[in-house]
Design a protein around this motif. Structure first.
Motif, PDB file in Angstrom:
ATOM      1  N   MET A 397      43.278   3.721   6.776  1.00  0.00           N
ATOM      2  CA  MET A 397      42.366   4.473   7.649  1.00  0.00           C
ATOM      3  C   MET A 397      41.343   3.542   8.290  1.00  0.00           C
ATOM      4  O   MET A 397      40.979   3.708   9.459  1.00  0.00           O
ATOM      5  N   LEU A 400      43.079   1.731  11.243  1.00  0.00           N
ATOM      6  CA  LEU A 400      43.332   2.644  12.362  1.00  0.00           C
ATOM      7  C   LEU A 400      42.037   3.059  13.054  1.00  0.00           C
ATOM      8  O   LEU A 400      41.995   3.196  14.282  1.00  0.00           O
ATOM      9  N   MET A 401      40.977   3.238  12.301  1.00  0.00           N
ATOM     10  CA  MET A 401      39.683   3.604  12.891  1.00  0.00           C
ATOM     11  C   MET A 401      39.112   2.465  13.733  1.00  0.00           C
ATOM     12  O   MET A 401      38.545   2.685  14.805  1.00  0.00           O
ATOM     13  N   ILE A 406      42.410   6.801  15.312  1.00  0.00           N
ATOM     14  CA  ILE A 406      42.186   8.059  14.606  1.00  0.00           C
ATOM     15  C   ILE A 406      41.215   8.889  15.429  1.00  0.00           C
ATOM     16  O   ILE A 406      40.032   8.590  15.503  1.00  0.00           O
ATOM     17  N   LYS A 407      41.764   9.918  16.067  1.00  0.00           N
ATOM     18  CA  LYS A 407      40.945  10.766  16.924  1.00  0.00           C
ATOM     19  C   LYS A 407      40.775  12.160  16.343  1.00  0.00           C
ATOM     20  O   LYS A 407      39.809  12.850  16.618  1.00  0.00           O
ATOM     21  N   GLU A 408      41.742  12.593  15.544  1.00  0.00           N
ATOM     22  CA  GLU A 408      41.662  13.932  14.955  1.00  0.00           C
ATOM     23  C   GLU A 408      40.810  13.913  13.698  1.00  0.00           C
ATOM     24  O   GLU A 408      40.618  12.875  13.066  1.00  0.00           O
ATOM     25  N   ILE A 410      40.140  14.277  10.003  1.00  0.00           N
ATOM     26  CA  ILE A 410      40.939  14.213   8.782  1.00  0.00           C
ATOM     27  C   ILE A 410      39.986  14.146   7.599  1.00  0.00           C
ATOM     28  O   ILE A 410      39.088  13.302   7.558  1.00  0.00           O
ATOM     29  N   PHE A 427      50.711   7.976   8.939  1.00  0.00           N
ATOM     30  CA  PHE A 427      49.720   6.932   9.200  1.00  0.00           C
ATOM     31  C   PHE A 427      50.246   5.491   9.145  1.00  0.00           C
ATOM     32  O   PHE A 427      49.552   4.582   9.588  1.00  0.00           O
ATOM     33  N   TYR A 431      52.367   3.951  13.306  1.00  0.00           N
ATOM     34  CA  TYR A 431      51.560   2.939  13.996  1.00  0.00           C
ATOM     35  C   TYR A 431      51.988   1.500  13.706  1.00  0.00           C
ATOM     36  O   TYR A 431      51.398   0.563  14.223  1.00  0.00           O
TER      37      TYR A 431
END
Length: 457
Positions: A397, A400-401, A406-408, A410, A427, A431
């Motif tokens: 995470m 990805l951030m 990560i737009k949604e 979670i 995840f 990607y």
């Protein structure tokens, strides 16, 4: 006059050497070779000297052991010591071994000791592991180890299982395999166990092989049949908890089952208990009754599985250990009400070690900035591995951030508790071409520094 008398005393009396201290008698710091042993015709005197100088025994231990065995063949005893040293045993190991089993020094070197050492070496024993095993039962060096090992191999035991069995119960090497082991293996086979399952059972609980078939194992199985109704259920129960075969069914297990039933636990749930490792049923009936009463006071429903899981959790903790775990939660700001609310939601959270509780709570509170109350509301978080699951997922995470992928929204709980396959698809695989680091992060190869964007709780 006194001065005159002293001047006339013989030199030997005036300069008598001081007595050796007690410490000198018990010193093993310098071991003399056999060639320096006193040339005595007295076997006991020779034995004492040899054990002091070559075996490293204290004077007191050498005297005691010499009463059990006199050494007449120094050459053989030296060869025995060389054999032990050549297999990695230190002087301390050897001293302890000879003190416990002095007769080893006169054992048959070529036909017994050397052969057995080769057998144990083939199983992976040497140095400290060999010393540890021998310290439990040094008489195994005088057994017919080769025959016993071959017997287990012929009945489907792997090398690893034989090694485990040897370390746990070395005394088995002194038993007659055909007379003692064979009837038990045949009995387990008659119950429906395969050779592989029998090897699993006995390598996990080798003490079963030393128990009486007629007085312990068969009566135990008969009592299980009475409680569980079918042989299939008996088989499941034994597989779930091997130590049950060593339990006192009549005086321990049955009273605890009766206690469950008297508090409204249905037969169907009692049966289920036997298939989820019923170790907690094998405790003192007074303590068991006390725990059941505590669980009732906390409001658990006797018709639900959580009722027996709560009993199991309490049974696996002593009272002081339970309090230590409560205090560990309390140190992060949780009230007693919140702690017991978490216990009601997930009774097994109190089977987690005190060390893990502190480690997990510290990570969630300090690294993920979660409120302690959030963890008490979702105690399942504590049931996962921090190193193998939670940190690698948080690292994914994090990667990805930082890439803005990560737009949604979670939630942390959702992310941690998600099935592994689903997490990888959602995840990692999604990607990995665009951001190869997600694979490394998931493998635990990227350090987790913290989430750059706060996640939902």
């Amino acid at each position: 006059m006194l001065r005159f008398i002293c001047s006339k005393l013989p030199q030997k009396l005036r300069h008598r050497p001081s007595k050796p201290s007690l410490a000198n008698f018990f010193s093993t710091s310098s071991l003399k070779p056999t060639s320096e042993l006193p040339n005595s015709k007295d076997p006991q005197s020779l034995t004492v000297s040899f054990r002091q100088n070559s075996c490293g025994l204290s004077f007191g231990s050498a005297i005691l052991s010499s009463k059990k065995l006199n050494i007449e063949n120094v050459k053989n005893t030296n060869s025995v010591l060389d054999l032990l040293r050549n297999h990695g045993l230190t002087q301390t190991h050897i001293s302890n071994l000879i003190r416990i089993r002095p007769i080893l020094l006169s054992a048959d070197l070529e036909n017994t000791l050397m052969t057995n050492m080769e057998v144990f070496e083939s199983l992976g024993f040497s140095g400290s592991s060999l010393a540890k095993m021998l310290s439990k039962y040094p008489a195994v060096l005088e057994s017919d180890a080769h025959t016993v090992v071959e017997y287990f191999r012929a009945h489907g035991f792997s090398k690893k299982q034989i090694t485990t069995l040897t370390m746990k119960r070395p005394s088995l090497y002194l038993y007659n395999a055909d007379k003692i082991f064979k009837p038990k293996l045949e009995f387990f086979k008659s119950l429906g166990f395969s050779d592989f399952e029998i090897a699993q059972l006995l390598s996990s609980e080798p003490c079963i092989l030393t128990r009486s078939l007629e007085n312990q194992i068969i009566p135990c199985v008969q009592e299980l049949r009475r409680i569980l109704s079918t042989d299939e259920n008996v088989l499941k129960a034994i597989k779930a908890c091997y130590p049950i075969l060593e339990s006192n069914m009549v005086h321990m297990l049955q009273p605890n089952i009766d206690t469950l039933k008297s508090h409204g636990v249905p037969q169907s749930l009692v049966l289920k208990v036997f298939f989820i490792r019923p170790t907690f049923l094998l405790i003192c009936s007074n303590r068991f009754s006390e725990i059941v009463s505590e669980v009732m006071k906390l409001g658990f429903d006797p018709n639900c599985l959580s009722f027996v899981l709560a009993i199991r959790s309490m049974a696996l903790n002593s009272k002081p250990l339970w309090e230590q775990k409560v205090e560990a939660f309390r140190s992060f700001g949780l009230s007693e009400v919140e702690i017991y609310a978490a216990f009601k939601r997930q009774p097994l959270c109190m089977t987690v070690s005190e060390k893990k509780i502190k480690k997990m709570m510290g990570f969630f509170v300090n690294k993920l900035k979660m409120k302690p109350s959030m963890i008490s509301n979702c105690p399942n978080l504590l049931m996962h591995s921090l190193e193998k699951r939670i940190i690698p997922r948080c690292s994914v995470m994090q990667v990805l951030m930082l890439k803005g992928l990560i737009k949604e929204d979670i939630g942390i709980v959702y992310m941690v508790t998600m099935a592994e396959k689903k997490f990888v698809v959602k995840f990692v695989s999604k990607y990995q071409n665009e951001v190869p680091d997600v694979v490394r992060a998931h493998q635990g190869k990227i350090e987790f520094q913290g989430l750059p964007i706060a996640m939902e709780m």
